[in-house]
Design a protein around this motif. Structure first.
Motif, short mmCIF file in Angstrom:
data_model
loop_
_atom_site.label_atom_id
_atom_site.label_comp_id
_atom_site.label_asym_id
_atom_site.label_seq_id
_atom_site.Cartn_x
_atom_site.Cartn_y
_atom_site.Cartn_z
N UNK A 202 0.81 -1.21 0.00
CA UNK A 202 0.00 0.00 0.00
C UNK A 202 0.85 1.27 0.00
N UNK A 203 1.82 1.33 0.90
CA UNK A 203 2.67 2.52 1.01
C UNK A 203 3.54 2.70 -0.22
N UNK A 204 4.11 1.60 -0.71
CA UNK A 204 5.01 1.70 -1.86
C UNK A 204 4.26 2.06 -3.14
N UNK A 205 3.03 1.58 -3.29
CA UNK A 205 2.21 1.99 -4.43
C UNK A 205 1.93 3.49 -4.36
N UNK A 206 1.59 3.97 -3.17
CA UNK A 206 1.29 5.40 -3.00
C UNK A 206 2.51 6.26 -3.27
#
Length: 402
Positions: free
Chosen positions: A49-53
């Motif tokens: 989630x964080x890396x996609x964002x």
């Protein structure tokens, strides 16, 4: 209870396919799959989630899987390493919906590490290989350029002699995961033709981060290469670079096919379960024949593609010819299947399938478009398949009037 039983039976059939393909007993195969799944769930999935964002590739994913010994296990054994473990690792990363993170791990492990293992003879290259397998160093392969896509023979990045060193200079486009890499294996042109040079991070400058539609956590960049290296960094001598890259691409394409198929298991099982849970007009969607048969068609295609992958890697593992044509055929077929299946599964979820964060399907749909480009476009894959054609003149003359 029925759903859980069906899931168990599905995994048993999958593991049976691996056993038949690689001659493994059921316990080691099941144990390895269970171990990989647990490591991915505990250490990699929470990063998505964080890396996609943030559009960032997490070095910690490579570190966690490498520290657990998975990379060493994948490359244990003969010239091809353990392709069975490669398939299981790739499938499980796909089934976990890792997207760009999974592809980045695959590029590090399959494309870059295979070249280091196959061609790295110097102490320097062996040290980098060891760190890559331990997960302490992230590696990538830099081939494409602004005016060079599939025609890698036309690379303009230059390798020139400067005294007792070599100078590597040029711009590489679409390098993944370029900004996170400690080393890049750079395809460049020396006086005798294409070569591959191992360039450390000090000679690599990300000058543009591409805002890709999908695979946002893959961190694809335009990379400026300007480095002075010694002889032991020249991994493949000028003139042999293209053949070497082809070997790395074969492993990359097989792993990509396995990862896509793992993700299609995720997508199709979610869609099937939604059909059984969601009601319209007072009845589950599964009772509508058009939807039920649509998912049956998708699952059938996934099954056939997986059997094709298993058969191919089993033949290679048993000492058969490692065919670039076969790997290309698998890659292009599975990549196109991935785009179709994720689109259909998102459609089954209706509006929720098109909204970010409601299901993983819209992200998978975006991600898999690049599967038809990365590792070679559809057209290049078909050219490789066509290059393997052999006419049968005797058969032709038997059946066709002349």
């Amino acid at each position: 209870m029925t759903s859980m039983t069906n899931n168990v039976r599905t995994e048993e059939r999958t593991d049976l396919g691996i056993q038949l393909a690689f001659g493994s007993t059921s316990r080691p195969v099941a144990e390895f799959r269970h171990r990989v799944r647990g490591l991915v769930e505990d250490h990699v999935s929470p990063l998505v989630s964080t890396c996609e964002r943030d559009r960032r590739f997490p070095r910690e994913a490579v570190a966690a899987l490498g520290a657990a010994g998975l990379f060493h296990e994948r490359w244990s054994g003969g010239i091809h390493g353990d392709l069975g473990r490669s398939v299981i690792l790739s499938e499980e990363m796909g089934r976990a919906g890792l997207g760009g993170i999974g592809i980045g791990v695959g590029l590090h492990l399959e494309a870059a590490t295979s070249l280091l293992r196959g061609f790295g003879t110097s102490a320097y290259a062996e040290e980098v290989l060891g760190r890559a397998l331990d997960g302490e160093s992230v590696c990538c392969v830099a081939t494409s350029e602004q005016h060079v896509g599939s025609d890698l023979s036309a690379v303009e990045t230059r390798l020139t002699r400067e005294g007792d060193h070599w100078r590597v200079r040029g711009d590489k486009w679409f390098v993944s995961p370029g900004a996170a890499a400690d080393h890049a294996l750079v395809l460049c042109r020396g006086s005798g033709g294409p070569a591959i040079v191992l360039v450390p991070r000090t000679g690599l400058t990300p000058v543009e981060r591409w805002a890709t539609t999908g695979m946002r956590s893959l961190e694809t960049v335009r990379l400026r290469v300007d480095a002075r290296v010694t002889d032991d960094a020249v991994l493949v001598e000028p003139g042999s670079g293209l053949a070497a890259v082809g070997q790395g691409l074969m492993y990359e394409r097989l792993a990509l096919a396995a990862q896509v198929l793992g993700a299609l298991d995720l997508a199709s099982v979610l869609a099937l379960t939604h059909l059984k849970r969601r009601k319209q007009f007072g009845t589950p969607l599964y009772r509508h024949q058009a939807l039920r048969l649509r998912v049956a068609d998708l699952r059938s295609r996934i099954l056939v593609a997986r059997r094709g992958l298993y058969a191919t890697v089993a033949e290679i593992s048993a000492g058969g010819r490692a065919s670039a044509s076969d790997a290309a055929a698998l890659k292009v077929t599975v990549a196109q299947l991935g785009e179709k299946v994720t689109s259909e599964c998102a459609h089954i979820f209706g509006g929720r399938g098109y909204v970010e964060g409601q299901t993983p399907l819209e992200r998978l749909w975006r991600d898999f478009k690049v599967g038809r480009l990365g590792g070679g476009s559809d057209e290049m894959m078909w050219e490789l398949v066509a290059a393997g054609f052999r006419p049968d003149h005797a058969l032709y003359e038997k059946w066709i009037a002349t």
